[in-house]
Write a protein that holds these residues in place. Structure first.
Motif, PDB file in Angstrom:
ATOM      1  N   HIS A  70      46.116  27.581  36.126  1.00  0.00           N
ATOM      2  CA  HIS A  70      45.788  28.471  38.026  1.00  0.00           C
ATOM      3  C   HIS A  70      44.290  28.464  37.266  1.00  0.00           C
ATOM      4  N   SER A  71      43.339  27.860  36.388  1.00  0.00           N
ATOM      5  CA  SER A  71      42.222  27.589  35.847  1.00  0.00           C
ATOM      6  C   SER A  71      41.235  28.368  36.450  1.00  0.00           C
ATOM      7  N   ASP A  72      41.736  30.008  35.870  1.00  0.00           N
ATOM      8  CA  ASP A  72      40.738  30.835  35.995  1.00  0.00           C
ATOM      9  C   ASP A  72      40.508  32.069  35.146  1.00  0.00           C
ATOM     10  N   CYS A  73      39.759  32.139  34.450  1.00  0.00           N
ATOM     11  CA  CYS A  73      39.086  33.330  33.235  1.00  0.00           C
ATOM     12  C   CYS A  73      39.476  34.132  34.100  1.00  0.00           C
ATOM     13  N   GLU A  74      39.549  34.928  34.485  1.00  0.00           N
ATOM     14  CA  GLU A  74      39.515  36.136  35.272  1.00  0.00           C
ATOM     15  C   GLU A  74      40.925  36.972  34.219  1.00  0.00           C
ATOM     16  N   SER A  75      41.716  35.626  34.564  1.00  0.00           N
ATOM     17  CA  SER A  75      43.191  36.576  33.331  1.00  0.00           C
ATOM     18  C   SER A  75      43.126  36.844  32.016  1.00  0.00           C
ATOM     19  N   PHE A  76      42.065  36.495  31.331  1.00  0.00           N
ATOM     20  CA  PHE A  76      41.361  36.567  30.032  1.00  0.00           C
ATOM     21  C   PHE A  76      40.500  37.971  30.128  1.00  0.00           C
ATOM     22  N   ARG A  77      40.659  38.738  30.970  1.00  0.00           N
ATOM     23  CA  ARG A  77      39.576  39.645  31.158  1.00  0.00           C
ATOM     24  C   ARG A  77      39.597  40.242  30.188  1.00  0.00           C
TER      25      ARG A  77
ATOM     26  N   ARG B 183      35.620  28.024  41.440  1.00  0.00           N
ATOM     27  CA  ARG B 183      34.284  28.701  41.326  1.00  0.00           C
ATOM     28  C   ARG B 183      33.271  26.833  40.524  1.00  0.00           C
ATOM     29  N   CYS B 184      33.814  26.344  40.088  1.00  0.00           N
ATOM     30  CA  CYS B 184      33.185  25.412  39.486  1.00  0.00           C
ATOM     31  C   CYS B 184      33.160  24.424  40.859  1.00  0.00           C
ATOM     32  N   LYS B 185      31.960  23.756  40.662  1.00  0.00           N
ATOM     33  CA  LYS B 185      31.089  22.554  41.431  1.00  0.00           C
ATOM     34  C   LYS B 185      31.117  21.379  41.080  1.00  0.00           C
ATOM     35  N   MET B 186      31.869  20.760  41.553  1.00  0.00           N
ATOM     36  CA  MET B 186      32.069  18.827  41.165  1.00  0.00           C
ATOM     37  C   MET B 186      31.313  18.177  42.492  1.00  0.00           C
TER      38      MET B 186
ATOM     39  N   GLN C 164      53.526  32.746  39.874  1.00  0.00           N
ATOM     40  CA  GLN C 164      53.723  31.449  38.563  1.00  0.00           C
ATOM     41  C   GLN C 164      52.795  31.964  37.634  1.00  0.00           C
ATOM     42  N   ALA C 165      51.465  33.222  37.921  1.00  0.00           N
ATOM     43  CA  ALA C 165      50.614  31.984  37.433  1.00  0.00           C
ATOM     44  C   ALA C 165      50.318  33.893  36.531  1.00  0.00           C
ATOM     45  N   VAL C 166      51.082  34.353  37.159  1.00  0.00           N
ATOM     46  CA  VAL C 166      50.942  36.174  36.166  1.00  0.00           C
ATOM     47  C   VAL C 166      52.172  36.765  36.238  1.00  0.00           C
ATOM     48  N   LEU C 167      52.702  37.604  35.222  1.00  0.00           N
ATOM     49  CA  LEU C 167      53.948  37.232  34.660  1.00  0.00           C
ATOM     50  C   LEU C 167      53.996  39.538  33.863  1.00  0.00           C
ATOM     51  N   ARG C 168      53.010  39.682  34.159  1.00  0.00           N
ATOM     52  CA  ARG C 168      52.841  40.939  32.988  1.00  0.00           C
ATOM     53  C   ARG C 168      51.785  41.328  34.462  1.00  0.00           C
ATOM     54  N   GLN C 169      53.528  42.511  34.532  1.00  0.00           N
ATOM     55  CA  GLN C 169      53.187  42.757  36.367  1.00  0.00           C
ATOM     56  C   GLN C 169      52.078  44.823  35.969  1.00  0.00           C
ATOM     57  N   ASP C 170      52.170  44.805  34.257  1.00  0.00           N
ATOM     58  CA  ASP C 170      51.753  46.153  34.470  1.00  0.00           C
ATOM     59  C   ASP C 170      50.198  46.085  34.086  1.00  0.00           C
ATOM     60  N   LEU C 171      49.213  44.410  34.155  1.00  0.00           N
ATOM     61  CA  LEU C 171      48.099  43.949  34.081  1.00  0.00           C
ATOM     62  C   LEU C 171      47.295  43.737  35.274  1.00  0.00           C
ATOM     63  N   LEU C 172      48.569  43.713  36.346  1.00  0.00           N
ATOM     64  CA  LEU C 172      47.421  43.415  37.916  1.00  0.00           C
ATOM     65  C   LEU C 172      47.015  44.290  38.437  1.00  0.00           C
ATOM     66  N   ASP C 173      46.861  45.687  37.993  1.00  0.00           N
ATOM     67  CA  ASP C 173      45.794  46.801  39.129  1.00  0.00           C
ATOM     68  C   ASP C 173      44.706  46.691  37.855  1.00  0.00           C
ATOM     69  N   LYS C 174      44.153  45.765  36.363  1.00  0.00           N
ATOM     70  CA  LYS C 174      43.377  45.594  35.721  1.00  0.00           C
ATOM     71  C   LYS C 174      42.618  43.930  36.221  1.00  0.00           C
TER      72      LYS C 174
ATOM     73  N   PHE D  40      43.868  36.474  42.582  1.00  0.00           N
ATOM     74  CA  PHE D  40      45.214  35.895  43.281  1.00  0.00           C
ATOM     75  C   PHE D  40      45.458  35.011  44.220  1.00  0.00           C
ATOM     76  N   GLU D  41      43.154  34.955  45.010  1.00  0.00           N
ATOM     77  CA  GLU D  41      43.482  34.343  46.403  1.00  0.00           C
ATOM     78  C   GLU D  41      42.457  32.883  45.259  1.00  0.00           C
ATOM     79  N   ARG D  42      41.983  32.794  44.379  1.00  0.00           N
ATOM     80  CA  ARG D  42      41.998  32.162  44.040  1.00  0.00           C
ATOM     81  C   ARG D  42      42.905  31.314  42.917  1.00  0.00           C
ATOM     82  N   VAL D  43      43.524  31.905  43.013  1.00  0.00           N
ATOM     83  CA  VAL D  43      44.695  30.819  41.788  1.00  0.00           C
ATOM     84  C   VAL D  43      45.846  30.357  42.486  1.00  0.00           C
ATOM     85  N   LEU D  44      45.404  30.537  44.062  1.00  0.00           N
ATOM     86  CA  LEU D  44      46.201  29.841  45.344  1.00  0.00           C
ATOM     87  C   LEU D  44      46.137  28.705  45.092  1.00  0.00           C
TER      88      LEU D  44
END
Length: 239
Positions: free
Chosen positions: A37-44, A66-69, A175-185, A191-195
């Motif tokens: 999913h290429s987005d480091c928000e998942s590590f917050r 969020r990267c410039k190519m 597809q990118a997020v399976l831990r439902q208990d952490l979604l609110d954090k 999620f928009e960026r992930v798509l």
């Protein structure tokens, strides 16, 4: 920890790309590389926790929204990501660093150990995408039974659903997020960026980032850097 850590957001130039990064904490350096999913928000959550004892660099991978190519850029290989990460570690004076990579970034972490051992303290690699070296197969899998074929079939269906506006659970946030208990954090914009990133991954990553095959000699060289492999059910989980 008293309150949330200060997070420094960067667009760090490495070669011909600018990589979105987040830097927090102090102490020995830890680098966290996201899955496809290429987005480091998942590590917050984990980055905040680690920042109590470490300098934590989490970064998107090339091609992320969020990267410039550059105006034209080709398919992504593990070497591309490894070179980007090595450049980040050097330019931010973080060497030697402990690096965690999963799936696509697990491949990148292997290439870091092979080509850039000078910037590393150790590697932690979770389920690297070695689909051409250790393919998963089974009679019940779609797409002919081979894992790469199954992924291509899922990607094709997901892109079709996205283009028609139909919801496809296999291509949704799950597809990118399976831990439902952490979604609110997490930031809802994640999620928009992930798509967007998932479509990019389908055209720029799939079939190249997972295609790298390593010889015994290369694995031996990688092993000169202390390396830990892990596996678990939450392959694409937010941790």
């Amino acid at each position: 920890m008293d309150g949330k850590p200060v997070v420094k957001e960067l667009l760090q130039k490495v070669g011909d790309v600018e990589i979105y990064c987040e830097l927090r904490g102090s102490g020995p350096a830890v680098v966290l590389l996201p899955t496809g999913h290429s987005d480091c928000e998942s590590f917050r959550v984990v980055a905040d926790a680690l920042s109590e004892e470490f300098t934590v660099l989490s970064c998107d991978t090339r091609g992320s929204v969020r990267c410039k190519m550059p105006s034209e850029w080709g398919p992504v290989t593990p070497e591309h990501i490894a070179d980007d990460v090595a450049g980040l570690i050097k330019s931010l004076n973080l060497a030697p660093a402990s690096v965690f990579g999963c799936s696509s970034s697990g491949q990148a972490a292997l290439c870091l150990g092979l080509n850039h051992p000078d910037v590393l303290r150790n590697l932690v690699i979770h389920e690297p995408a070695l689909t051409h070296q250790a393919p998963l197969s089974g009679p019940d899998l779609p797409g002919g039974g081979a894992f790469p074929s199954m992924m291509r079939e899922r990607v094709k269906k997901g892109l079709e659903a996205s283009n028609t506006g139909e919801e496809d659970p296999a291509w949704s946030f799950r597809q990118a997020v399976l831990r439902q208990d952490l979604l609110d954090k997490l930031d809802p914009k994640f999620f928009e960026r992930v798509l967007i990133n998932s479509k990019m991954w389908a055209t720029k990553y799939l079939g190249t980032v997972d295609a790298r095959v390593y010889t015994d000699e290369e694995f031996e060289k990688i092993g000169r850097v202390p390396t830990t492999f892990s596996a678990g059910v939450f392959h694409l989980a937010v941790i």
